[in-house]
Each structure stands twice: as C-alpha cells, then as structure tokens.
Design a protein around this motif. Sequence first.
Motif, PDB file in Angstrom:
ATOM      1  N   ILE A 136       0.837  -1.207   0.000  1.00 54.52           N
ATOM      2  CA  ILE A 136       0.000   0.000   0.000  1.00 54.52           C
ATOM      3  C   ILE A 136       0.870   1.255   0.000  1.00 54.52           C
ATOM      4  CG2 ILE A 136      -1.890   1.197   1.168  1.00 54.52           C
ATOM      5  CD1 ILE A 136      -2.331  -1.603   2.655  1.00 54.52           C
ATOM      6  N   ASP A 137       0.599   2.139  -0.939  1.00 52.74           N
ATOM      7  CA  ASP A 137       1.394   3.361  -1.082  1.00 52.74           C
ATOM      8  C   ASP A 137       0.484   4.549  -1.374  1.00 52.74           C
ATOM      9  OD1 ASP A 137       3.568   5.047  -1.245  1.00 52.74           O
ATOM     10  OD2 ASP A 137       4.402   4.146  -3.071  1.00 52.74           O
ATOM     11  N   MET A 138       0.905   5.721  -0.913  1.00 53.80           N
ATOM     12  CA  MET A 138       0.233   6.960  -1.298  1.00 53.80           C
ATOM     13  C   MET A 138       0.973   7.569  -2.479  1.00 53.80           C
ATOM     14  SD  MET A 138       2.519   7.566   1.301  1.00 53.80           S
ATOM     15  CE  MET A 138       3.656   8.750   2.016  1.00 53.80           C
ATOM     16  N   GLU A 139       0.276   8.417  -3.240  1.00 55.81           N
ATOM     17  CA  GLU A 139       0.918   9.194  -4.299  1.00 55.81           C
ATOM     18  C   GLU A 139       0.322  10.594  -4.282  1.00 55.81           C
ATOM     19  OE1 GLU A 139       1.957   7.670  -8.208  1.00 55.81           O
ATOM     20  OE2 GLU A 139       1.026   5.766  -7.676  1.00 55.81           O
ATOM     21  N   GLY A 140       1.109  11.571  -3.837  1.00 54.56           N
ATOM     22  CA  GLY A 140       0.655  12.950  -3.815  1.00 54.56           C
ATOM     23  C   GLY A 140       0.716  13.555  -5.212  1.00 54.56           C
ATOM     24  N   GLU A 141      -0.409  14.095  -5.680  1.00 53.76           N
ATOM     25  CA  GLU A 141      -0.498  14.601  -7.048  1.00 53.76           C
ATOM     26  C   GLU A 141      -1.287  15.910  -7.102  1.00 53.76           C
ATOM     27  OE1 GLU A 141      -1.974  11.808  -9.868  1.00 53.76           O
ATOM     28  OE2 GLU A 141      -0.817  10.108  -9.067  1.00 53.76           O
ATOM     29  N   ILE A 260      -7.971  15.010 -14.933  1.00 50.61           N
ATOM     30  CA  ILE A 260      -6.652  14.651 -15.444  1.00 50.61           C
ATOM     31  C   ILE A 260      -5.633  14.855 -14.324  1.00 50.61           C
ATOM     32  CG2 ILE A 260      -4.902  15.064 -17.211  1.00 50.61           C
ATOM     33  CD1 ILE A 260      -7.563  14.102 -18.365  1.00 50.61           C
ATOM     34  N   GLY A 261      -4.875  13.805 -14.003  1.00 48.67           N
ATOM     35  CA  GLY A 261      -3.898  13.868 -12.923  1.00 48.67           C
ATOM     36  C   GLY A 261      -2.483  14.053 -13.441  1.00 48.67           C
ATOM     37  N   SER A 262      -1.638  14.584 -12.580  1.00 49.47           N
ATOM     38  CA  SER A 262      -0.245  14.867 -12.946  1.00 49.47           C
ATOM     39  C   SER A 262       0.676  13.672 -12.780  1.00 49.47           C
ATOM     40  CB  SER A 262       0.299  15.999 -12.072  1.00 49.47           C
ATOM     41  OG  SER A 262       0.421  15.579 -10.711  1.00 49.47           O
ATOM     42  N   GLY A 263       0.243  12.675 -12.001  1.00 46.92           N
ATOM     43  CA  GLY A 263       1.179  11.659 -11.551  1.00 46.92           C
ATOM     44  C   GLY A 263       1.934  12.169 -10.335  1.00 46.92           C
ATOM     45  N   THR A 264       2.713  11.295  -9.721  1.00 50.74           N
ATOM     46  CA  THR A 264       3.430  11.623  -8.488  1.00 50.74           C
ATOM     47  C   THR A 264       4.345  12.827  -8.673  1.00 50.74           C
ATOM     48  OG1 THR A 264       3.445   9.271  -7.934  1.00 50.74           O
ATOM     49  CG2 THR A 264       4.928  10.692  -6.697  1.00 50.74           C
ATOM     50  N   VAL A 265       4.172  13.842  -7.827  1.00 58.08           N
ATOM     51  CA  VAL A 265       5.033  15.023  -7.877  1.00 58.08           C
ATOM     52  C   VAL A 265       6.423  14.615  -7.411  1.00 58.08           C
ATOM     53  CG1 VAL A 265       5.425  17.343  -6.978  1.00 58.08           C
ATOM     54  CG2 VAL A 265       3.090  16.576  -7.502  1.00 58.08           C
ATOM     55  N   SER A 266       7.431  14.926  -8.225  1.00 58.58           N
ATOM     56  CA  SER A 266       8.788  14.444  -7.954  1.00 58.58           C
ATOM     57  C   SER A 266       9.813  15.463  -8.430  1.00 58.58           C
ATOM     58  CB  SER A 266       9.007  13.103  -8.673  1.00 58.58           C
ATOM     59  OG  SER A 266      10.321  12.627  -8.487  1.00 58.58           O
ATOM     60  N   ASN A 267      10.761  15.781  -7.558  1.00 59.50           N
ATOM     61  CA  ASN A 267      11.837  16.718  -7.901  1.00 59.50           C
ATOM     62  C   ASN A 267      13.193  16.026  -7.893  1.00 59.50           C
ATOM     63  OD1 ASN A 267      10.535  19.686  -6.149  1.00 59.50           O
ATOM     64  ND2 ASN A 267       9.957  18.763  -8.096  1.00 59.50           N
ATOM     65  N   LYS A 268      14.044  16.465  -8.805  1.00 61.41           N
ATOM     66  CA  LYS A 268      15.436  16.024  -8.798  1.00 61.41           C
ATOM     67  C   LYS A 268      16.238  16.877  -7.806  1.00 61.41           C
ATOM     68  CE  LYS A 268      15.797  14.417 -13.593  1.00 61.41           C
ATOM     69  NZ  LYS A 268      16.565  14.523 -14.849  1.00 61.41           N
ATOM     70  N   LEU A 269      17.482  16.476  -7.563  1.00 62.59           N
ATOM     71  CA  LEU A 269      18.405  17.259  -6.758  1.00 62.59           C
ATOM     72  C   LEU A 269      19.745  17.271  -7.483  1.00 62.59           C
ATOM     73  CD1 LEU A 269      18.985  18.811  -4.118  1.00 62.59           C
ATOM     74  CD2 LEU A 269      19.708  16.634  -3.115  1.00 62.59           C
ATOM     75  N   ASN A 270      20.129  18.451  -7.997  1.00 60.10           N
ATOM     76  CA  ASN A 270      21.388  18.579  -8.744  1.00 60.10           C
ATOM     77  C   ASN A 270      21.469  17.541  -9.871  1.00 60.10           C
ATOM     78  OD1 ASN A 270      22.229  20.626  -6.939  1.00 60.10           O
ATOM     79  ND2 ASN A 270      23.004  19.081  -5.515  1.00 60.10           N
ATOM     80  N   ASP A 271      20.355  17.411 -10.622  1.00 56.51           N
ATOM     81  CA  ASP A 271      20.260  16.486 -11.748  1.00 56.51           C
ATOM     82  C   ASP A 271      20.362  15.025 -11.352  1.00 56.51           C
ATOM     83  OD1 ASP A 271      19.826  18.410 -13.715  1.00 56.51           O
ATOM     84  OD2 ASP A 271      21.977  18.814 -13.889  1.00 56.51           O
ATOM     85  N   GLY A 272      20.222  14.745 -10.052  1.00 53.66           N
ATOM     86  CA  GLY A 272      20.240  13.361  -9.605  1.00 53.66           C
ATOM     87  C   GLY A 272      19.026  13.071  -8.754  1.00 53.66           C
ATOM     88  N   PRO A 273      18.943  11.876  -8.174  1.00 50.47           N
ATOM     89  CA  PRO A 273      17.804  11.518  -7.331  1.00 50.47           C
ATOM     90  C   PRO A 273      17.637  12.473  -6.155  1.00 50.47           C
ATOM     91  CG  PRO A 273      19.157   9.593  -7.819  1.00 50.47           C
ATOM     92  CD  PRO A 273      19.923  10.789  -8.263  1.00 50.47           C
ATOM     93  N   PHE A 284       9.762  13.163  -0.664  1.00 53.07           N
ATOM     94  CA  PHE A 284       9.088  12.381  -1.692  1.00 53.07           C
ATOM     95  C   PHE A 284       7.578  12.459  -1.523  1.00 53.07           C
ATOM     96  CE2 PHE A 284      13.063  10.513  -0.201  1.00 53.07           C
ATOM     97  CZ  PHE A 284      13.842  10.660  -1.341  1.00 53.07           C
ATOM     98  N   SER A 285       6.871  12.173  -2.606  1.00 53.42           N
ATOM     99  CA  SER A 285       5.403  12.184  -2.580  1.00 53.42           C
ATOM    100  C   SER A 285       4.828  10.780  -2.563  1.00 53.42           C
ATOM    101  CB  SER A 285       4.873  12.953  -3.800  1.00 53.42           C
ATOM    102  OG  SER A 285       5.359  14.274  -3.810  1.00 53.42           O
ATOM    103  N   CYS A 286       5.705   9.774  -2.537  1.00 56.42           N
ATOM    104  CA  CYS A 286       5.252   8.385  -2.413  1.00 56.42           C
ATOM    105  C   CYS A 286       6.386   7.572  -1.802  1.00 56.42           C
ATOM    106  CB  CYS A 286       4.833   7.808  -3.761  1.00 56.42           C
ATOM    107  SG  CYS A 286       6.198   7.567  -4.915  1.00 56.42           S
ATOM    108  N   ILE A 287       6.033   6.428  -1.227  1.00 55.61           N
ATOM    109  CA  ILE A 287       7.036   5.569  -0.599  1.00 55.61           C
ATOM    110  C   ILE A 287       7.888   4.870  -1.644  1.00 55.61           C
ATOM    111  CG2 ILE A 287       7.344   3.523   0.864  1.00 55.61           C
ATOM    112  CD1 ILE A 287       4.748   4.369   2.314  1.00 55.61           C
TER     113      ILE A 287
END
Length: 340
Positions: A136-141, A260-273, A284-287
């Motif tokens: 079970i996971d959440m996804e903030g969108e 219409i949903g955006s999908g999980t909001v996700s940011n990079k950090l210095n072009d990496g994870p 993070f917006s999901c586990i």
Amino acid sequence: MKLATLKDDSRDGCLVVVSKDLTRCVKVPDIAAHLQGALDNWDVSSPKLQEVAKQLENDSSYGEKFDQSAAHSPLPRAFQWADGSAYVNHVELVRKARRAEMPPSFWTDPLMYQGGSDSFLAPHDPIRMADEAYGIDMEGEVAVIVDDVPMGAGTDQARDAIRLVMIANDVSLRGLIPAELGKGFGFFHSKPSSAFAPVAVTPDDLGDAWDGAKLHLPLLVDYNGAPFGKANAGIDMTFNFAELIAHAAKTRPLCAGSIIGSGTVSNKLNDGPGKAISEGGDGFSCIAEIRMIETINGGKPVTPFMKFGDTVRIEMKDANGASIFGAIEQTVQKYTPKGA
C-alpha cells in the motif's frame, strides 16, 4: 472561487461554495445541486457561483461553518479519471531501480492510464485494504477538472478547458503492479479508489502560483505525523496540464467533469535523485520513490510500504502559509467484507 461537496444521502453530494479561508460555506441548490451539474453548464453556473463567493468574502456572517471532515472528494464520482506521469524523474527512478533502460520516447510522449472513477474516497475516509502484502502506497499529485474537450484538441484549447484545480492521493498497490503490467494490459487491481482534497479551486484563485498549465507550489506530504515530502509541483514537470489534456483527447473527446492527474510530484536534486527531508532534500510524494533511491544507493529497499494504522496527510499552502485545498488525511485500515 473555491468549491466543495458535502456528504449527504445522494451519490453526488451537495455542492457548496467555500470561503477563501476555508472556514465557511454556502449551499447553492438553486444554481446546481452537485458539482457535476455545475460543470455541465459552466458558462451559466460559474458567474452565479462567483457572486456567492464574493458575498462570502464581503460578509463574515454569511454562510455556515465548513467542516472538512464532512466533505467528500469534490467529485465523489466522475465520468473519467485519467492519470498521467508528468514527472519523468519519478519514472526514471522506477526503471533505474530495477535496472531497466529508459526509452527515449518517455521524454516526449506522456504516460497515462485510465483509473477507476466510480467511487472516489472522501479526503478523510480511511484507506481500507484486505492485505498489507499488496504494498500500500500513497501518491501525492495535482489534478485538474476540465470542461468539454474535443477530440484532437491542441494544447491551447486544452489549457482553456481547465476549470478547477485539485490535489490528490492516488493510492497504489505496489505489490500487485508488476504482475499486472506483466500481462501487458495495464493497471486494474493495483489502482484502487483515489481521494482528492476537500476543495477544488478555480485557476484565477491561485494567483501567480498558477501559470496556466502548472502549479508552482510545494506539495506537503506528512507520513505518520512527520514531514515526508515537499516537492514543488511546478519543478521537473516534463509535461504540463495542457499537454496532458491534449494527450488524453488525442483519439476521444473528454466530457465536462473529466479529471486529469499529474502523476506523483517528484523533484530532482542537482540532476540526480532527490533526498529525504531529514537529509536536507525536498523528500518524496510516495514511498516507492524513497525505496527506489534506497535500492540504487544500497542495493535494496529499507522503507516498508504502508501498514494498518499508518497515516498520511497531503496539503498545499499558499505563499502566506494558508491551506489552499484543505487537507487529505487518511488512515490505512484492514478491510473486512460485510457479513464476514
């Protein structure tokens, strides 16, 4: 203008106009009994609803108390819920964690699935699942509700069709996804009912944070009472809402009230994870995403998926720290069928 749906004995609830500070609301049965009714006749209903909204702001004695826990998702059910994956950083991490190559087309052609829209969860309803092993996971969108969109609409026409903006928890069952995708026919069991925050907002009410197709504010996710994510929804969004809507309408028209949903909001950090908030990142917006990074960095995931009793809170605040949409607050509970 802010709109919400209060729970009642009907399937579609009771439409209310909500004050900007989310403290008061007014029922508007003479304009529209429910939100879908307002959307079906938006050119007529919207000016009338705006007048009610103005009165709410000008007269502090007008209306009744707005209780977020009494609200359903703004649309308790919808004709369509199509969820994109606009933050390709999220997709890239998923594939990298399982050592799969990223197809170049993922950066130019949006991913999208058609989810179940017949039974959305209310924002304060529990997430009931039969087995924790489902993953079970959440996804903030972020999500938008559109007016009628003709088949083949371009991005300008798609942008002009956006009527309301919301935030969502797109519940996902990670343990069921691999087998479903392995069948080559997409999600079904792995994507149960989603929830949306109590209030839907017209784009003009978002001010400078809304650029016409993106919402430039952090999406705040708390997990078991601790900050888990604050990724900015306007950053690293490869496909904006105009592009997502046009993609959804490529081979079919979209009717008023489609989400219409955006999908999980996700940011990079210095072009990496990204990094956890505790490590100085935006979280993070999901586990699944933190598990991907744990796998990339250490060879295996450490953070478990949600267990019975776990809680999630998803909210977005304006530049002054005021809640815009109200909050999604949900607890995971064990589902027991009636009569069992």
